[in-house]
Design a protein around this motif. Structure first.
Motif, PDB file in Angstrom:
ATOM      1  N   ILE A  48       0.848  -1.201   0.000  1.00 41.25           N
ATOM      2  CA  ILE A  48       0.000   0.000   0.000  1.00 41.25           C
ATOM      3  C   ILE A  48       0.879   1.244   0.000  1.00 41.25           C
ATOM      4  N   SER A  49       1.924   1.231   0.822  1.00 39.69           N
ATOM      5  CA  SER A  49       2.834   2.378   0.885  1.00 39.69           C
ATOM      6  C   SER A  49       3.533   2.600  -0.450  1.00 39.69           C
ATOM      7  N   PHE A  50       4.034   1.526  -1.040  1.00 34.93           N
ATOM      8  CA  PHE A  50       4.732   1.618  -2.310  1.00 34.93           C
ATOM      9  C   PHE A  50       3.820   2.175  -3.401  1.00 34.93           C
ATOM     10  N   GLY A  52       1.113   3.908  -2.998  1.00 33.42           N
ATOM     11  CA  GLY A  52       0.764   5.286  -2.665  1.00 33.42           C
ATOM     12  C   GLY A  52       1.850   6.262  -3.061  1.00 33.42           C
ATOM     13  N   VAL A  53       3.111   5.905  -2.812  1.00 33.38           N
ATOM     14  CA  VAL A  53       4.225   6.779  -3.183  1.00 33.38           C
ATOM     15  C   VAL A  53       4.307   6.922  -4.700  1.00 33.38           C
ATOM     16  N   ILE A  54       4.191   5.813  -5.418  1.00 36.00           N
ATOM     17  CA  ILE A  54       4.238   5.847  -6.881  1.00 36.00           C
ATOM     18  C   ILE A  54       3.077   6.695  -7.422  1.00 36.00           C
ATOM     19  N   ASP A  55       1.902   6.520  -6.863  1.00 41.50           N
ATOM     20  CA  ASP A  55       0.733   7.288  -7.305  1.00 41.50           C
ATOM     21  C   ASP A  55       0.940   8.780  -7.058  1.00 41.50           C
ATOM     22  N   PHE A  56       1.440   9.127  -5.892  1.00 42.37           N
ATOM     23  CA  PHE A  56       1.687  10.533  -5.562  1.00 42.37           C
ATOM     24  C   PHE A  56       2.719  11.139  -6.510  1.00 42.37           C
ATOM     25  N   ALA A  57       3.790  10.398  -6.756  1.00 44.61           N
ATOM     26  CA  ALA A  57       4.850  10.901  -7.640  1.00 44.61           C
ATOM     27  C   ALA A  57       4.339  11.086  -9.065  1.00 44.61           C
ATOM     28  N   LEU A  58       3.647  10.088  -9.563  1.00 43.71           N
ATOM     29  CA  LEU A  58       3.149  10.199 -10.938  1.00 43.71           C
ATOM     30  C   LEU A  58       2.089  11.295 -11.064  1.00 43.71           C
ATOM     31  N   ALA A  59       1.271  11.458 -10.041  1.00 42.25           N
ATOM     32  CA  ALA A  59       0.252  12.517 -10.076  1.00 42.25           C
ATOM     33  C   ALA A  59       0.918  13.887 -10.125  1.00 42.25           C
ATOM     34  N   ASN A  60       2.000  14.055  -9.367  1.00 47.71           N
ATOM     35  CA  ASN A  60       2.699  15.350  -9.356  1.00 47.71           C
ATOM     36  C   ASN A  60       3.476  15.587 -10.651  1.00 47.71           C
ATOM     37  N   ILE A  61       3.842  14.538 -11.344  1.00 51.53           N
ATOM     38  CA  ILE A  61       4.535  14.696 -12.618  1.00 51.53           C
ATOM     39  C   ILE A  61       3.548  14.964 -13.746  1.00 51.53           C
ATOM     40  N   ILE A  62       2.451  14.246 -13.767  1.00 52.29           N
ATOM     41  CA  ILE A  62       1.514  14.310 -14.892  1.00 52.29           C
ATOM     42  C   ILE A  62       0.577  15.523 -14.787  1.00 52.29           C
ATOM     43  N   THR A  63       0.174  15.915 -13.593  1.00 52.33           N
ATOM     44  CA  THR A  63      -0.761  17.026 -13.445  1.00 52.33           C
ATOM     45  C   THR A  63      -0.264  18.311 -14.091  1.00 52.33           C
ATOM     46  N   PRO A  64       0.983  18.727 -13.874  1.00 50.46           N
ATOM     47  CA  PRO A  64       1.446  19.961 -14.561  1.00 50.46           C
ATOM     48  C   PRO A  64       1.492  19.812 -16.079  1.00 50.46           C
ATOM     49  N   LEU A  65       1.711  18.608 -16.568  1.00 57.02           N
ATOM     50  CA  LEU A  65       1.777  18.422 -18.011  1.00 57.02           C
ATOM     51  C   LEU A  65       0.438  18.573 -18.697  1.00 57.02           C
TER      52      LEU A  65
END
Length: 67
Positions: A48-50, A52-65
């Motif tokens: 779950i932690s892993f 969650g971290v991947i989801d958070f990172a990808l969300a922060n990368i893709i949202t600005p794009l």
């Protein structure tokens, strides 16, 4: 010639065979159950932690794009 079993005879035979097979099962003791449960809980929390971290990172990368 073997006697043909009826519907309820077949059900009775089935449950008798289930009961006899369950007597052959090597049931785990309390320590095994406790340690296996702990391993499962730790693994689930780690995954779950892993994720969650991947989801958070990808969300922060893709949202600005896409904004």
């Amino acid at each position: 010639m073997a006697k043909e079993l009826g519907f309820f005879g077949k059900i009775s035979k089935f449950f008798k065979s289930v009961k006899s097979e369950l007597k052959k099962v090597n049931w785990p003791n309390k320590e095994d159950i406790t340690s296996n449960t702990l391993v499962v809980i730790v693994t689930v929390v780690a995954l779950i932690s892993f994720i969650g971290v991947i989801d958070f990172a990808l969300a922060n990368i893709i949202t600005p794009l896409i904004s």
